[in-house]
Each structure stands twice: as C-alpha cells, then as structure tokens.
Design a protein around this motif. Structure first.
Motif, mmCIF file in Angstrom:
data_model
loop_
_atom_site.group_PDB
_atom_site.id
_atom_site.type_symbol
_atom_site.label_atom_id
_atom_site.label_comp_id
_atom_site.label_asym_id
_atom_site.label_seq_id
_atom_site.Cartn_x
_atom_site.Cartn_y
_atom_site.Cartn_z
ATOM 1 N N CYS A 167 0.852 -1.183 0.000
ATOM 2 C CA CYS A 167 0.000 0.000 0.000
ATOM 3 C C CYS A 167 0.891 1.238 0.000
ATOM 4 C CB CYS A 167 -0.904 -0.019 1.236
ATOM 5 S SG CYS A 167 -1.939 1.441 1.363
ATOM 6 N N THR A 169 0.638 4.040 1.187
ATOM 7 C CA THR A 169 0.699 4.809 2.449
ATOM 8 C C THR A 169 1.812 4.308 3.360
ATOM 9 O OG1 THR A 169 -0.905 3.354 3.512
ATOM 10 C CG2 THR A 169 -1.779 5.348 2.466
ATOM 11 N N ASN A 170 2.418 3.161 3.015
ATOM 12 C CA ASN A 170 3.490 2.632 3.860
ATOM 13 C C ASN A 170 4.873 2.756 3.231
ATOM 14 O OD1 ASN A 170 1.896 1.734 6.084
ATOM 15 N ND2 ASN A 170 1.136 0.091 4.756
ATOM 16 N N ARG A 176 5.125 2.358 11.167
ATOM 17 C CA ARG A 176 3.967 2.931 11.847
ATOM 18 C C ARG A 176 4.262 2.867 13.343
ATOM 19 N NH1 ARG A 176 0.644 5.410 8.935
ATOM 20 N NH2 ARG A 176 0.232 3.582 7.648
ATOM 21 N N THR A 205 -2.733 10.362 13.198
ATOM 22 C CA THR A 205 -4.079 9.863 13.010
ATOM 23 C C THR A 205 -4.582 9.328 14.345
ATOM 24 O OG1 THR A 205 -3.407 9.194 10.813
ATOM 25 C CG2 THR A 205 -5.445 8.234 11.650
ATOM 26 N N GLN A 226 0.761 9.607 10.273
ATOM 27 C CA GLN A 226 -0.011 9.530 9.035
ATOM 28 C C GLN A 226 0.881 9.069 7.882
ATOM 29 O OE1 GLN A 226 -1.745 13.422 8.436
ATOM 30 N NE2 GLN A 226 -3.610 12.736 9.447
ATOM 31 N N ALA A 227 2.019 9.757 7.707
ATOM 32 C CA ALA A 227 2.896 9.483 6.557
ATOM 33 C C ALA A 227 4.071 8.622 6.979
ATOM 34 C CB ALA A 227 3.414 10.790 5.987
ATOM 35 N N THR A 228 4.606 7.873 6.026
ATOM 36 C CA THR A 228 5.786 7.052 6.286
ATOM 37 C C THR A 228 6.974 7.543 5.451
ATOM 38 O OG1 THR A 228 4.974 5.571 4.578
ATOM 39 C CG2 THR A 228 4.497 4.960 6.856
#
Lengths: 352, 352
Positions: A167, A169-170, A176, A205, A226-228
C-alpha cells in the motif's frame, strides 16, 4: 484445549502483566515495520504457491537470526477463526491479519512483545509492543530485528522511494509508530474534540483500539503517524512521541480539574462501574470496556486502591470474545457469552 | 430540629417497620372516608374564620372519642412546606393536603396507621393505612372511627345521595379503598398493560404512588375504587379486595415465569441494582425508586437474603426529599440532595 493456547498460554500476554512509564494514561506503545522480499509478488497478488515460498523464505531467515531463536512459529493454516481472533485481541497480530485469507504465519515471542507477521498485506511485518509509554524502546527493538533480517534476505527497496510496500501509504520507511492512550479525563471535561483535532493537524491519526476503521471503545485512542515518507524513522517516531506526550500532559491536566472541581461526579462514575462490574450477571463487551475504563480512571486517581492497573489492562483483553471462549476451553453459545464475561470479571475482581 | 420530627419521629412511620400479608407484592392497604359537617360551607368555599370553626369543632369531637386519645394534633399553620411534604411522603396525609392552603390540621396516631385530616377537600378525611394486604382491617378501623365521630358531630347526609362531599366523585359512601401493589414481574413479562386494562373494566382506577395525577414510580401501582355510590361500603371494599387479589395472583405467576425462564436476566437486574445502590455517590429519586424496586423483587424471589423487605419499604420513604432534609436536620442545597440520598441508602444497606 486449543493448540494455540498450548503454544502461547492464555494469560492475555505477559507484557500486559507489567506497567510501563505513564501507565495511568498510556496503555501501550507499538512500532511496526513493513518489508517485502525483492522479486516476489506482493501477498495479495501472489498465487498460493508463491505465498508458500515467501513463508518458507521468511521462516528460514528468521530462524537463522540468533536473537530470534525463542520465537514460536504459528502456521495460520492450523488456526481456526477464533484462534486468529484471539491473537488479534491480544495485539499479537493486526485485524487485517486475523481476517484475511491466504498462506500466512506469524512468529511470536514468549512475552508477546515481538511478532513477525508473514503475508499480511506485506510479506513481512515486524511489530514490537510494550506496556506504557516506551515508543523509542519499541522502535529500537523493531530496528534491531529489521537489521538482523536485512542481513539474511533482500528487501524490496528503491533509492528514490525507500522500502516498497503493498500500500502506497506505507512506502518509504514502512514504519507505523502508535501509542494507545486512555483519555477519560479529556472526554469528561469535553476537551477531547479539540485535542483530537490538534493531533490530526500534526500529521498524526487517531483511531480505535484495533486500528483503522475500528471504534473508539472505553475511552481508548490510538495515535499514530499519518505518513511514512519524507522523514527518517527517528523523526517519525519522535513526532508521535511528542504528540502523545502532549496528550498525556493534557489528560493529566483534565484529571486534575476533575478531581478539584467534580470529584463527586468522578467518584460516582467509578463507584457505579465497580458496583455493576461486581454484581451484574451479564455484561456486554462495549459496556464492560466502558466500565473498565471508569475503574481504570478510579485506580489512576487513587479513588480505588484495591486493584493494580495491570489487572484492569489484562481484563480488557480477557473479556474479549475469543479470549472468553479459548480460556473457558469450550464453545460458548452466543446468548451466554455475556454471562461468561460477567463471571470472568467477577472472579478477577474477587481474587484481590 | 423540626418541631414535626419532635412530635412524630423520623423513622419513616412505624407501620412500615412491619410486613403484612402478601408483603412481597402488596406494599400497603388504605381506606379513607370523606365526611363534612352539616350546615358548614365546604372547605374550599369557606372563609378563614369558618375554616377555623371547622378545625375547632372536629378537634373537640376527636378529643372526646375515647379510642382516639393517643392521636397527636398537628396544626398546619405551624408547619413549613417541607414538613407538610414529609407527612405526604410518609402517607400520613394526601398530596392535596400537603399542597393546599387554608386552615388545616391533622390528627395522627403514634404508629401513623390512622390519620384524620381536617379541611382537606372535605372537612374530615379519616384514613387508615396498614402494611401488606389488610384492606378489610383498614376498612374496619375507619368504620369504627367514623362511628365514634358520628356520635359526636352531625355529618352532612342526604337520604337520597348518602354522605355529601365537596367533589361529586366521593358522594355516597365517601369511601376510597386502595391497595398499593408492586408489579415488577408483570412489567418484565410485558403483561402489565392488559392487567391494568382489566382493572379499569372492573370499576377500579390505577394510579401512581401518591394518588391521582402522580406518576408510576418504581413499578408501584395504586388500585382503588372508581365510584363511591351505588354499592355499600362492604361491597366497594370487597371489589377492590377481589381485584387486588387477582393482580397479586397474576404477579405471582409472572414472577414464577421469570424465575423459570429468565432467571439470569432477573439476577442481572437485581445484582446491578444492588451494585449501584451500594456504590454510587449520587442517586436521583426516580433512579433510586427503580433500583429499590429491583432490589425488592430480588428479596421477594429469594435472590437476595441479606435485607428484609421492611428495610426496603422504609428506604422507599426515607429517600424522599423532605425525609432526607428533615432527617439530616439541616437545609440541603438542591445540588447536593442526590449525594445525601446515596449516603442514606448506603448507610442503611451497610447496617445489615
């Protein structure tokens, strides 16, 4: 008895038996890293055969790491739905891992502080979870495991993007960092909405206790980055650490205000919670979490001295449905689960 | 200390300290007779001077009756609002008597089973109240008092209509026989609506615990005769007696069904009630009555053995606002009344 319980026991996770720094407000600190093997399809795109190859490759890699010799290997094809849920309830695996299909497996440390999920969304997810506010420690542990694993297998990595993940987002660090905080004070003083808004503005988040898409239960909130991408690991962890620290400070202030100006209301809420937990014959999950939240607040504020905070933390896991079923060693009819939950709560509270 | 408390004590009425027949379902049995002095205007039409004359005439008449020598005379001009409410809460006087103006007084027996109100709606209202199901006994007592008073004063009476009263609904016998029943079983089995309908068809009325216009609280219902005309006293009392007996039988059946098919739900309700009553720091009146109702059911069903039913009956009176204030001997700020109520409940429950 479930084979899983034979492997890992049913005490709800030994890390829950200890409290950590700021245990009155911070339930747990968690860091997970997403990694994928180079030149293999992502888990969701891979055929069963290729998924199996990934499991075998990661298994072999982990078993070669000297520091990971203690980890138990749990093959998901041998687990039923309830056992997967049990692992999820105890924060050993993610909700996605428990719910999904395919060839999957997890390595789990005896204290359940470290887990390595295989074929969740990514080929590898390394997770470290610790009681209380120990985010940097959790990060260091995942980092060490990442280094050890990285010496033994090739991770998909792009010089431009960093670590590649299923994904977007990772992508980047694949990291995370999250902190589960207990904020009944900010809820009772009605400051929670503005606190959550501030968190969101600071690239974090707020989620429920089992991550994305889960409800806020029992006044518990999970704060994570939120961001990686765009920041290194230290920076990302530091940002979550700072925001969580700020929330801890706000919650402390709120609890102070409650004690000073609304002590009787707090005592009332705590007293009622203790009364119902101790006497009800049937307890629904959501109600139980809310009552345990009130009791936890009472313990933290010194209004209840009989129970240590770790007992309540453990109960929060033990009252979950799969824990009730696997601990009782029998199938529980849906209509009688609330009765079993009340028994478990009362036995735990009476023991002290 | 209130002068009223000095006269009658604050134990909530000694008749409440005893249970009577069918005490598990019947809280109390009550009969009142309305009488007016001949050739005097009804209380609401009379000038203060004439009201005073009525008080003096009735006072003198009562004091001449040998069996009424023990009764205390309480002049309402010497009572404040709270003291009047205290008498109403303890069922010594009617709600109308507590709320109204004018020259009023009441004679009250030491056990509070007998009261003679002067200048309520009628010049004289004789009331006998007894614990449990003792409607005929209550009727006999009012009848004896009526005979004794009738020998010493002239009551307004018409050969055609019988005893004349201020409100036409009381003309004839002037008799209201009522039974206060506790029907949590019929409520939990959802049979209450049809039970109440049946009562209404049989020339009886269902009201709240303080009569006309008051709410049903804590699952308590007051059953009384609708008409006072067209039947003699024995017939009227017998009819209420029969209907209440039928309700008692229905409630017993309902409780049997609950124990047999929904025991855990009942235990849950009773357990929660006990837990909250024992631990809350603030208890509102309506909630308290509902919790005491559940506890009373638990005692009657043998689920709670620690408390006698009379303790709960007394608590139902002692948690009322004027009782809380007069018992504590001080003015209680409205905002702190719920806290005082919780203290009173917990002290009473802890004493056993």
């Amino acid at each position: 008895m479930s084979g899983l319980i034979q492997i890992i026991g049913n005490d709800g996770g030994t890390w829950l038996a200890a409290d950590g720094p700021e245990a009155g407000i911070v339930f747990s600190s968690r860091v997970r890293l997403a990694r994928n093997l180079v030149s293999m399809l992502f888990a969701s795109k891979a055929a069963p055969g290729e998924q199996k190859t990934v499991v075998a490759a990661v298994k072999s890699g982990v078993q070669k790491c000297p520091s990971l010799g203690q980890l138990a290997f749990i093959d998901f094809s041998r687990l039923n739905k309830r056992e997967k849920r049990f692992l999820m309830e105890g924060y050993c695996i993610s909700r996605e891992m428990a719910a999904g299909d395919g060839k999957r497996a997890v390595f789990l440390s005896p204290d359940r502080e470290l887990s390595i999920m295989i074929n969740e969304e990514d080929h590898i997810r390394v997770q470290s979870i610790l009681p209380g506010f120990q985010l940097r420690e959790a990060w260091q542990r995942t980092n060490t495991v990442d280094d050890e694993l990285g010496e033994r297998m090739d991770f998909a990595f792009s010089d431009k993007w960093g670590f590649l993940t299923a994904c977007p987002t990772n992508v980047g660090t694949g990291l995370r960092a999250s902190v589960m905080v207990h904020l009944p004070g900010l809820i009772m003083t009605r400051e929670i909405a503005s606190a959550v808004q501030t968190v969101s503005r600071l690239r974090c988040t707020v989620r429920g206790i089992h991550g994305e898409g889960t409800d806020i239960t029992g006044d518990f909130f999970q704060i994570s980055n939120q961001a990686t991408l765009g920041q290194d690991e230290e920076g990302l962890v530091g940002n979550v650490q700072r925001i969580a620290s700020e929330l801890v400070a706000q919650e402390k202030r709120a609890r102070g205000v409650l004690l000073e100006r609304h002590k009787m209301q707090v005592e009332d809420r705590v007293g009622r919670a203790l009364g119902i937990l101790g006497r009800a014959r049937m307890l629904g999950l959501e109600e139980t979490m809310s009552l345990l939240s009130a009791l936890r607040l009472g313990v933290c504020l010194g209004l209840v001295s009989r129970y240590p905070i770790t007992l309540i933390n453990q109960l929060m896991i033990q009252v979950q449905p799969a824990h009730l079923e696997l601990s009782s060693g029998r199938e529980i009819e849906p209509g009688t689960l609330d009765g079993v939950r009340a028994d478990v709560v009362q036995e735990a509270l009476a023991r002290r």
